[in-house]
Design a protein around this motif. Structure first.
Motif, PDB file in Angstrom:
ATOM      1  N   THR A   1       4.808  13.861  -2.789  1.00 31.97           N
ATOM      2  CA  THR A   1       5.597  12.602  -2.529  1.00 31.97           C
ATOM      3  C   THR A   1       7.057  12.177  -3.696  1.00 31.97           C
ATOM      4  O   THR A   1       7.108  11.127  -3.768  1.00 31.97           O
TER       5      THR A   1
ATOM      6  N   LEU B   1       1.567  15.323   3.858  1.00 29.10           N
ATOM      7  CA  LEU B   1       1.506  15.851   1.932  1.00 29.10           C
ATOM      8  C   LEU B   1       0.178  15.512   1.365  1.00 29.10           C
ATOM      9  O   LEU B   1       0.405  14.928   1.120  1.00 29.10           O
TER      10      LEU B   1
ATOM     11  N   ASP C   1      -6.046   4.407   4.170  1.00 29.04           N
ATOM     12  CA  ASP C   1      -4.244   4.395   3.491  1.00 29.04           C
ATOM     13  C   ASP C   1      -4.637   5.900   3.365  1.00 29.04           C
ATOM     14  O   ASP C   1      -4.897   5.786   1.940  1.00 29.04           O
ATOM     15  N   HIS C   2      -3.865   6.659   3.490  1.00 26.94           N
ATOM     16  CA  HIS C   2      -3.507   7.907   3.398  1.00 26.94           C
ATOM     17  C   HIS C   2      -3.160   7.842   1.540  1.00 26.94           C
ATOM     18  O   HIS C   2      -3.504   9.072   1.205  1.00 26.94           O
ATOM     19  N   PHE C   3      -2.530   7.129   1.104  1.00 24.11           N
ATOM     20  CA  PHE C   3      -1.258   7.577  -0.006  1.00 24.11           C
ATOM     21  C   PHE C   3      -2.840   6.479  -0.689  1.00 24.11           C
ATOM     22  O   PHE C   3      -1.528   6.351  -1.644  1.00 24.11           O
ATOM     23  N   ARG C   4      -3.029   6.158  -1.179  1.00 22.86           N
ATOM     24  CA  ARG C   4      -3.805   4.944  -1.578  1.00 22.86           C
ATOM     25  C   ARG C   4      -3.777   6.049  -3.086  1.00 22.86           C
ATOM     26  O   ARG C   4      -4.792   6.597  -3.091  1.00 22.86           O
ATOM     27  N   ARG C   5      -3.456   5.024  -4.193  1.00 28.11           N
ATOM     28  CA  ARG C   5      -3.342   5.894  -5.292  1.00 28.11           C
ATOM     29  C   ARG C   5      -4.847   5.355  -6.327  1.00 28.11           C
ATOM     30  O   ARG C   5      -5.660   3.845  -6.076  1.00 28.11           O
TER      31      ARG C   5
ATOM     32  N   VAL D   1      -9.092  15.948   7.291  1.00 31.91           N
ATOM     33  CA  VAL D   1      -8.099  14.699   6.854  1.00 31.91           C
ATOM     34  C   VAL D   1      -9.129  13.798   7.718  1.00 31.91           C
ATOM     35  O   VAL D   1     -10.162  13.086   7.747  1.00 31.91           O
ATOM     36  N   HIS D   2      -9.009  13.928   9.445  1.00 29.22           N
ATOM     37  CA  HIS D   2      -9.470  12.841  10.140  1.00 29.22           C
ATOM     38  C   HIS D   2     -10.687  13.676  10.683  1.00 29.22           C
ATOM     39  O   HIS D   2     -10.989  12.616  11.477  1.00 29.22           O
TER      40      HIS D   2
ATOM     41  N   ALA E   1      -1.047  14.926  -2.475  1.00 26.97           N
ATOM     42  CA  ALA E   1      -0.187  14.179  -3.324  1.00 26.97           C
ATOM     43  C   ALA E   1       1.264  14.209  -4.689  1.00 26.97           C
ATOM     44  O   ALA E   1       2.395  13.231  -4.807  1.00 26.97           O
TER      45      ALA E   1
ATOM     46  N   ASP F   1       4.185  10.020  11.765  1.00 29.31           N
ATOM     47  CA  ASP F   1       2.818   9.316  11.409  1.00 29.31           C
ATOM     48  C   ASP F   1       2.941  10.130  10.394  1.00 29.31           C
ATOM     49  O   ASP F   1       3.779  11.373  10.033  1.00 29.31           O
ATOM     50  N   THR F   2       2.141   9.719   9.089  1.00 33.45           N
ATOM     51  CA  THR F   2       2.539  10.161   7.544  1.00 33.45           C
ATOM     52  C   THR F   2       0.251  10.285   7.752  1.00 33.45           C
ATOM     53  O   THR F   2      -0.216   9.298   7.275  1.00 33.45           O
ATOM     54  N   SER F   3       0.564  10.887   6.329  1.00 36.44           N
ATOM     55  CA  SER F   3      -1.130  11.575   6.640  1.00 36.44           C
ATOM     56  C   SER F   3      -1.333  12.682   4.919  1.00 36.44           C
ATOM     57  O   SER F   3       0.327  13.615   4.778  1.00 36.44           O
ATOM     58  N   CYS F   4      -1.939  12.221   4.264  1.00 35.07           N
ATOM     59  CA  CYS F   4      -2.743  13.341   2.704  1.00 35.07           C
ATOM     60  C   CYS F   4      -3.053  14.430   3.129  1.00 35.07           C
ATOM     61  O   CYS F   4      -4.429  14.476   3.962  1.00 35.07           O
TER      62      CYS F   4
ATOM     63  N   LEU G   1      -5.998  16.156  11.637  1.00 34.25           N
ATOM     64  CA  LEU G   1      -6.044  17.198  10.364  1.00 34.25           C
ATOM     65  C   LEU G   1      -7.171  17.549  10.136  1.00 34.25           C
ATOM     66  O   LEU G   1      -8.323  16.564   9.894  1.00 34.25           O
TER      67      LEU G   1
ATOM     68  N   CYS H   1       3.942   9.449  17.620  1.00 36.69           N
ATOM     69  CA  CYS H   1       2.848  10.796  17.490  1.00 36.69           C
ATOM     70  C   CYS H   1       1.957  10.066  16.614  1.00 36.69           C
ATOM     71  O   CYS H   1       2.405   9.412  16.192  1.00 36.69           O
ATOM     72  N   ASP H   2       1.279  11.298  17.105  1.00 35.31           N
ATOM     73  CA  ASP H   2      -0.010  10.493  15.819  1.00 35.31           C
ATOM     74  C   ASP H   2      -0.891  12.491  15.298  1.00 35.31           C
ATOM     75  O   ASP H   2      -0.287  13.369  16.418  1.00 35.31           O
TER      76      ASP H   2
ATOM     77  N   ASN I   1       1.015  -0.810  -0.399  1.00 35.10           N
ATOM     78  CA  ASN I   1      -0.535  -0.102   0.231  1.00 35.10           C
ATOM     79  C   ASN I   1       0.736   1.522  -0.101  1.00 35.10           C
ATOM     80  O   ASN I   1       2.386   1.940   0.683  1.00 35.10           O
ATOM     81  N   GLY I   2       0.064   2.183  -0.443  1.00 38.90           N
ATOM     82  CA  GLY I   2       0.857   3.508  -0.426  1.00 38.90           C
ATOM     83  C   GLY I   2       1.341   3.961   0.667  1.00 38.90           C
ATOM     84  O   GLY I   2       2.442   4.816   0.889  1.00 38.90           O
ATOM     85  N   GLU I   3       1.258   3.895   1.793  1.00 38.24           N
ATOM     86  CA  GLU I   3       1.558   4.584   2.946  1.00 38.24           C
ATOM     87  C   GLU I   3       2.607   3.992   3.419  1.00 38.24           C
ATOM     88  O   GLU I   3       3.988   4.421   3.970  1.00 38.24           O
ATOM     89  N   GLN I   4       2.594   2.509   3.705  1.00 42.44           N
ATOM     90  CA  GLN I   4       3.370   2.028   3.144  1.00 42.44           C
ATOM     91  C   GLN I   4       4.978   1.774   2.657  1.00 42.44           C
ATOM     92  O   GLN I   4       6.586   2.279   3.528  1.00 42.44           O
TER      93      GLN I   4
ATOM     94  N   LEU J   1       5.319   5.266   2.008  1.00 48.33           N
ATOM     95  CA  LEU J   1       6.443   6.509   1.856  1.00 48.33           C
ATOM     96  C   LEU J   1       7.118   5.942   3.741  1.00 48.33           C
ATOM     97  O   LEU J   1       8.193   6.286   3.281  1.00 48.33           O
TER      98      LEU J   1
END
Lengths: 332, 332
Positions: free
Chosen positions: A104, A99, B328-332, B59-60, A101, A130-133, B56, B52-53, A2-5, A7
């Motif tokens: 990235t 970030l 998944d935050h970065f799924r395309r 987003v969240h 997209a 932690d990562t988010s979009c 946003l 950490c977390d 998956n995309g997050e992994q 990244l």
């Protein structure tokens, strides 16, 4: 995958980190990046020092002006500067990264390269995050260091009669910011003046030197400008200060910029983002402060007073109030 | 007084914190909120656990849907859940908060009240942070806990034959999110179904129980949905899993929602934000897992396999692949 992994794996490869336990390590990192949380076995007899700092698109940086390498480097530098300000040794950090997209790809690679450079310079290991979009870049960094109990230098220890010192030069970062604000930053001849604004030097070794030798009574880093930060230190210590105007190690401003209104004293007094150390020294110890430490100049710029106001004293010995005109996110 | 300082003072008053040294405290907090960094004297012989977390706007959470109290509560709950997932005891947290000026009034007060409620429930002290001003709300939280060396439960310890357990109910938070997405959340009769989505229960005591008694081989919290999180645990442990479909403690969905397409099994398998614990138990210890812990149901839902794929097994014993369809935050 998956995309997050993907990244997270890119971040892990780019920045010094360690994901596995060190076998039989009595102290140190037990578990790094990749699980729900990081596990550290603190060294017995040392205190942990922890700070966090945000670095936001359109607030702290402009993506059209600041290179991704500078964003990565500076976001970690300014967070780590808070450890320098306590006299602590940096050890670990966590990165919260939001970030869009479109950032990235190459942007992220250059960002991580800049952050990695800072991490190597400061001896920091990435241990989590932690990562988010989201539509704009938002960086939040937590840095963890260590220090011997009783050695940490806080803002509360300044006493009347103490000498006030600063490291380095004041206003170099603000000069760079003003060049950007006036649109002059793209001219080749001004590029060298952007260095401290984009890739700030921070004072980790100086902070540790002053803390370990118990030379200073109070310390902080200059992030929001001398006039604002000094007033914070004085408020916490419940004292005032007199600053000697002609002692200020103000940034050297080229004559052609002075004629355009770039005033070195104003910039040195109120400009933020310098990350130099502001510290106070009991008068009997002031002679022990060297003129420089590892090539960084140390300058006495004034003294702490019992009277709780902050004054600027000129050559004629006339005192005028020094107003806090540095950076404040919520000034109305 | 400047705006940023006023804001920091409001945060300090609203949330349990401690700014001064505790005299002669051999361990614990030496210096809290208000200086360049916080100083902690870790208890010798205990490990520190750090995570950490980010939380946003857009987003969240959605400011028109989620009350500021829920935003404050949930942002701290989900960060602290990562400590529960290791079996650690929560101790301290740092808050990085970016706000637009229009959210610095009543919205902020209610946000801080929600965060304070969570901090009191979990026994957390606020020890530092950072504030800035930007057009959307961005929250980043670092939580620090402690645990006995060797007790922490990671994602990497699952072995073939281990039983897989989950706490509580799966899908309750996702049911709330789907009600919001369909615009049904304003109807009074559905409000009770929003509770786990807005004010999630996290499993701190259960995590500590499993860690201290060395009952589990691996553990994580369910933040992105069972199908996604189980695949992460299996990947880290280099194993596979069989999930027993009819054992899943799926959320109870009222018939009138089922007819609208709310499917409890789909929601339970892929819905995120539950913050229940997913843990594996060596078969010989499985009998020692109680049916409930402090009122929270513990359900065996499958077993770890040597073959590295994840299957869903129905009553007829037919296995179908379980795809990771969680968040998944970065799924395309």
């Amino acid at each position: 995958m998956n995309g997050e992994q993907t990244l997270i794996d890119r971040i892990r490869r780019a920045i010094p980190s360690q994901s596995r336990r060190r076998a039989r390590s009595p102290a140190g990192l037990r578990l790094g990046i990749g699980d729900d949380a990081a596990l550290i076995s603190p060294r017995c007899g040392l205190d942990s020092v922890i700070t966090c700092d945000a670095f936001l698109e359109n607030v702290h940086f402009l993506p059209d002006v600041h290179s991704p390498g500078s964003v990565g480097y500076k976001s970690l530098a300014r967070a780590t500067s808070d450890l320098a300000a306590m006299g602590a040794a940096p050890r670990y950090f966590l990165l919260t990264l939001a970030l869009p997209a479109r950032r990235t790809g190459q942007w992220l690679d250059a960002f991580l390269a800049g952050m990695s450079r800072a991490a190597r310079e400061y001896g920091l290991l990435l241990i989590g995050g932690d990562t988010s979009c989201q539509p704009t870049v938002a960086i939040s960094i937590t840095v963890i260091g260590e220090i011997a109990p009783g050695a940490a230098l806080t803002r509360s220890g300044a006493r009347p009669g103490d000498r006030i010192f600063v490291s380095g030069t004041l206003g170099a970062a603000q000069l760079g910011l003003q060049l950007i604000r006036r649109g002059l930053h793209r001219q080749t001849r001004w590029k060298p003046f952007l260095r401290q604004h984009c890739y700030p030097s921070i004072r980790i070794f100086l902070g540790q030197f002053l803390a370990v030798r118990h030379l200073a009574s109070a310390m902080m880093d200059l992030s929001d400008g001398l006039s604002t930060d000094l007033s914070r230190l004085c408020a916490t210590s419940r004292v005032g200060a007199r600053i000697w105007l002609d002692h200020l190690p103000a940034v050297a401003v080229p004559p052609s910029l002075r004629t355009r209104g770039f005033d070195p004293i104003t910039i040195a007094l109120h400009g933020g983002d310098d990350y130099e150390l502001l510290f106070t020294v009991p008068r009997r110890l002031a002679k022990k402060i060297p003129a420089q430490h590892r090539g960084v100049r140390l300058t006495p710029i004034g003294e702490i007073t019992r009277e709780r106001k902050i004054s600027l004293v000129g050559k004629d010995d006339r005192a005028t109030p020094l107003l806090s005109l540095g950076w404040d996110h919520f000034r109305r």
